[in-house]
Design a protein around this motif. Structure first.
Motif, PDB file in Angstrom:
ATOM      1  N   ARG A 177      54.191   5.968  75.650  1.00  0.00           N
ATOM      2  CA  ARG A 177      53.543   4.777  76.167  1.00  0.00           C
ATOM      3  C   ARG A 177      54.209   3.463  75.791  1.00  0.00           C
ATOM      4  O   ARG A 177      53.956   2.445  76.399  1.00  0.00           O
ATOM      5  CB  ARG A 177      52.084   4.726  75.680  1.00  0.00           C
ATOM      6  N   PHE A 178      55.041   3.480  74.750  1.00  0.00           N
ATOM      7  CA  PHE A 178      55.624   2.201  74.311  1.00  0.00           C
ATOM      8  C   PHE A 178      57.138   2.261  74.324  1.00  0.00           C
ATOM      9  O   PHE A 178      57.728   3.324  74.129  1.00  0.00           O
ATOM     10  CB  PHE A 178      55.158   1.868  72.885  1.00  0.00           C
ATOM     11  N   ASP A 179      57.740   1.096  74.573  1.00  0.00           N
ATOM     12  CA  ASP A 179      59.183   1.000  74.418  1.00  0.00           C
ATOM     13  C   ASP A 179      59.476   0.333  73.090  1.00  0.00           C
ATOM     14  O   ASP A 179      58.907  -0.709  72.790  1.00  0.00           O
ATOM     15  CB  ASP A 179      59.774   0.150  75.553  1.00  0.00           C
ATOM     16  N   PHE A 180      60.331   0.906  72.310  1.00  0.00           N
ATOM     17  CA  PHE A 180      60.711   0.275  71.049  1.00  0.00           C
ATOM     18  C   PHE A 180      62.107   0.740  70.674  1.00  0.00           C
ATOM     19  O   PHE A 180      62.620   1.726  71.211  1.00  0.00           O
ATOM     20  CB  PHE A 180      59.703   0.587  69.947  1.00  0.00           C
ATOM     21  N   LYS A 181      62.695  -0.005  69.742  1.00  0.00           N
ATOM     22  CA  LYS A 181      64.112   0.198  69.422  1.00  0.00           C
ATOM     23  C   LYS A 181      64.432   1.625  68.991  1.00  0.00           C
ATOM     24  O   LYS A 181      65.432   2.189  69.405  1.00  0.00           O
ATOM     25  CB  LYS A 181      64.523  -0.764  68.309  1.00  0.00           C
ATOM     26  N   LYS A 212      63.055   4.409  69.594  1.00  0.00           N
ATOM     27  CA  LYS A 212      62.544   5.495  70.419  1.00  0.00           C
ATOM     28  C   LYS A 212      63.583   6.598  70.642  1.00  0.00           C
ATOM     29  O   LYS A 212      63.330   7.774  70.388  1.00  0.00           O
ATOM     30  CB  LYS A 212      62.125   4.906  71.761  1.00  0.00           C
ATOM     31  N   LYS A 213      64.761   6.172  71.077  1.00  0.00           N
ATOM     32  CA  LYS A 213      65.814   7.153  71.337  1.00  0.00           C
ATOM     33  C   LYS A 213      66.189   7.893  70.063  1.00  0.00           C
ATOM     34  O   LYS A 213      66.404   9.106  70.074  1.00  0.00           O
ATOM     35  CB  LYS A 213      67.052   6.459  71.911  1.00  0.00           C
ATOM     36  N   ASN A 255      52.998  11.477  80.412  1.00  0.00           N
ATOM     37  CA  ASN A 255      53.596  10.772  81.546  1.00  0.00           C
ATOM     38  C   ASN A 255      52.801  10.945  82.830  1.00  0.00           C
ATOM     39  O   ASN A 255      52.867  10.115  83.723  1.00  0.00           O
ATOM     40  CB  ASN A 255      55.036  11.237  81.761  1.00  0.00           C
TER      41      ASN A 255
END
Lengths: 276, 294
Positions: free
Chosen positions: A99-103, A105-106, A163
């Motif tokens: 649900r979130f994008d953050f540094k 994540k990958k 998703n």
């Protein structure tokens, strides 16, 4: 001509399936009938059906000798705690990552992927010293800690479901002032139930069937689980083959029952995971 | 936390939800993998915390003592069994995705061995393979095939085949179900179009099915290979590695826990880890190259 060939194919297919079924069930059949036979009968009657299907003597003996009651009790405790932890941690990771994008994540997803490639057995020597220094050796905490971590399969299955939950749901909840934690608790978590069902079954089966972890990390007698209990049958105080057969049958039952009731979920979970 | 702004909440959620899983993964996957490298350079016995740095001595010992690598040849039986099993799994997956009466029942039945308890399964086969009273020899006798009766676990030439068979028996159904998942994702109109063009069943399999499930097939081959390298439970529970059935992992576990030589065992584990990674890289390279040329 073509029609004849397809009939021949169908016959061939059923024939191979029949052979496969025989190969699968023959060993199970032979211990299932053996479990109800007396010792003399076992050694004389070969593959015949037992004289008396109500001869439960072997079952009583094996539960006593193997301390199976204790084994079932211990594995149930370990299962309940680790599977519950797994669900909580797995859904949390999926919510955060999905649900979130953050540094990072990958990096975090990559971390789980790479961890999957490290063969568990090779690192046992070093894991052993971690468990020892945490003071968890020879306690139930050891297997629980080892089973608790989310694995990549689990995260992939949960992520797929996260998703598929529309983001509008989150947004309308936010308009009503719900906190992000509340969104996880009352929207995401309940909607993940089908994935959770798959995971409960797959995890329970793999933990119940695991021999290595309890064997290495909980050698204490009082901590034996089903795996280590059955292993002790074949030690020096090995019982007779008919008694052993009864033990095998008892140990098979829980997962078979679980599987037959829940096979729909297992197949759905495994096949979805594979397509990805 | 209900009164914080969504921005603050985001940080709290990300931190709160990820910290425990990340710590667990670092503690039980990454830290062991790294410390393994360090232990492999020491003479640690595993008993106290005394260890001396001895450089590459453990690795020299592994590569100069033939008995360490000789166990690897027993892993080959599991690799062979694994490959045969993939073929069977694919065959049954194909016929059980087609129109076949009772296909669900067959799927359930063939998957069943996978859910059965692993140690109990091995012991079950110990009963099946028993020289005098085992059901396999009894069956052969009843069929008049007395000459096929064997000492399945006593004969060094046969025992590893007998053990590898157990692993095929157990895992075929799982591989089949994974293949079924992949097969179901192939759109049906591809096959219809091929039928109209007059393609035979084999041609459809070769030109539609195989290319479509390539990813899964590759995954399966990697799992077969690493699974074969890591073979442990079955020979350990059945034979304790006796009668020339010891695999590389059994040898590693014994070196660590039975002979109290954690340093050497760590080095063996590192060697195994490198072998696994190497095979994955080679396999990916080979398959990807083939993929480009097509």
């Amino acid at each position: 001509m073509k029609r004849e060939r397809s009939i021949a194919m169908t016959i061939f297919n059923y024939y191979t399936l029949a052979v496969a079924l025989f190969v699968v069930f023959f060993p199970i059949y032979s211990i299932a009938v053996g479990a109800f036979k007396t010792q003399v009968e076992y050694y004389q009657s070969g593959l015949a059906l037992p004289d008396n299907f109500f001869n439960l003597e072997n079952f009583k003996r094996v539960i006593d000798i193997g301390d199976l009651g204790l084994g079932f009790r211990n594995i149930l405790i370990i299962l309940a705690i680790s599977v519950a932890g797994n669900i909580v941690l797995g859904t949390m990771v999926a919510y955060a990552v999905g649900r979130f994008d953050f540094k990072l994540k990958k990096a975090i997803m990559g971390m789980y992927l790479v961890a999957q490639v490290i063969p568990m057995v090779t690192t046992q020597v070093a894991t052993f010293s971690v468990i020892q220094s945490l003071g968890a050796y020879n306690t139930m905490l050891a297997p629980i800690l080892l089973y608790l971590g989310a694995d990549v399969l689990q995260i992939v299955i949960y992520l797929q479901f996260v998703n598929s939950i529309p983001k509008d749901l989150d947004e309308s909840a936010m308009i009503e002032g719900a906190s992000l934690f509340k969104i996880y608790r009352s929207i995401i978590f309940p909607l993940l139930a089908p994935a959770t069902a798959t995971l409960i079954i797959l995890k329970s089966i793999s933990i119940y069937n695991d021999f290595y972890t309890p064997y290495l990390y909980m050698p204490k007698q009082d901590l034996k689980v089903v795996s280590t209990a059955i292993y002790s049958f074949i030690g020096p105080n090995a019982a007779q083959l008919n008694v052993i057969s009864a033990g095998i049958l008892i140990i098979f039952i829980p997962t078979v029952v679980l599987f037959l009731f829940m096979q729909r979920y297992i197949f759905a979970g495994v096949t979805n995971g594979a397509v990805k | 936390m209900f009164n914080f702004s969504y921005k603050t909440q985001r940080y709290l959620i990300l931190f709160g939800f990820l910290i425990i899983p990340v710590i667990l993964s670092l503690t039980f996957s990454y830290y062991p993998a790294i410390s393994l490298l360090y232990y492999s350079l020491t003479d640690w016995t595993g008993l106290g915390w005394d260890m001396n740095f001895i450089g590459l001595d453990n690795y020299v010992e592994i590569f100069t003592k033939p008995e360490v690598f000789s166990t690897l040849k027993n892993n080959l039986y599991y690799l062979g069994g694994g490959l045969v099993q993939v073929v069977f799994a694919l065959y049954f997956a194909v016929i059980l995705t087609g129109k076949l009466k009772g296909r669900n029942g067959f799927r359930v039945a063939l998957f069943l061995p996978y859910v059965l308890h692993s140690v109990a399964t091995v012991i079950m086969f110990k009963n099946v393979y028993h020289m005098e009273y085992g059901s396999l020899n009894t069956l052969l006798g009843a069929l008049g095939l007395d000459s096929w009766q064997q000492s399945w676990l006593g004969d060094k030439r046969i025992v590893n085949f007998a053990l590898a068979f157990i692993s095929m028996w157990k895992y075929m159904g799982l591989n089949m179900v994974i293949f079924i998942g992949a097969l179901q994702s192939i759109p049906g109109d591809l096959y219809e179009a091929a039928s109209i063009d007059g393609a035979s069943g084999w041609q459809k399999f070769r030109y539609i099915t195989l290319p479509s499930i390539r990813g899964v097939l590759e995954l399966m081959l990697i799992l077969t290979l690493t699974g074969a390298l890591e073979a442990f439970d079955i020979p350990f529970v059945m034979m304790l590695g006796a009668n020339d059935t010891s695999t590389f992992v059994i040898h590693t576990v014994n070196t660590a826990f039975k002979y109290q030589n954690f340093g050497l065992a760590s080095a063996m584990a590192v060697v195994l880890l490198i072998m696994v990674l190497l095979f994955i890289v080679i396999q990916r390279k080979l398959l990807f190259r083939e993929g480009r040329s097509e």
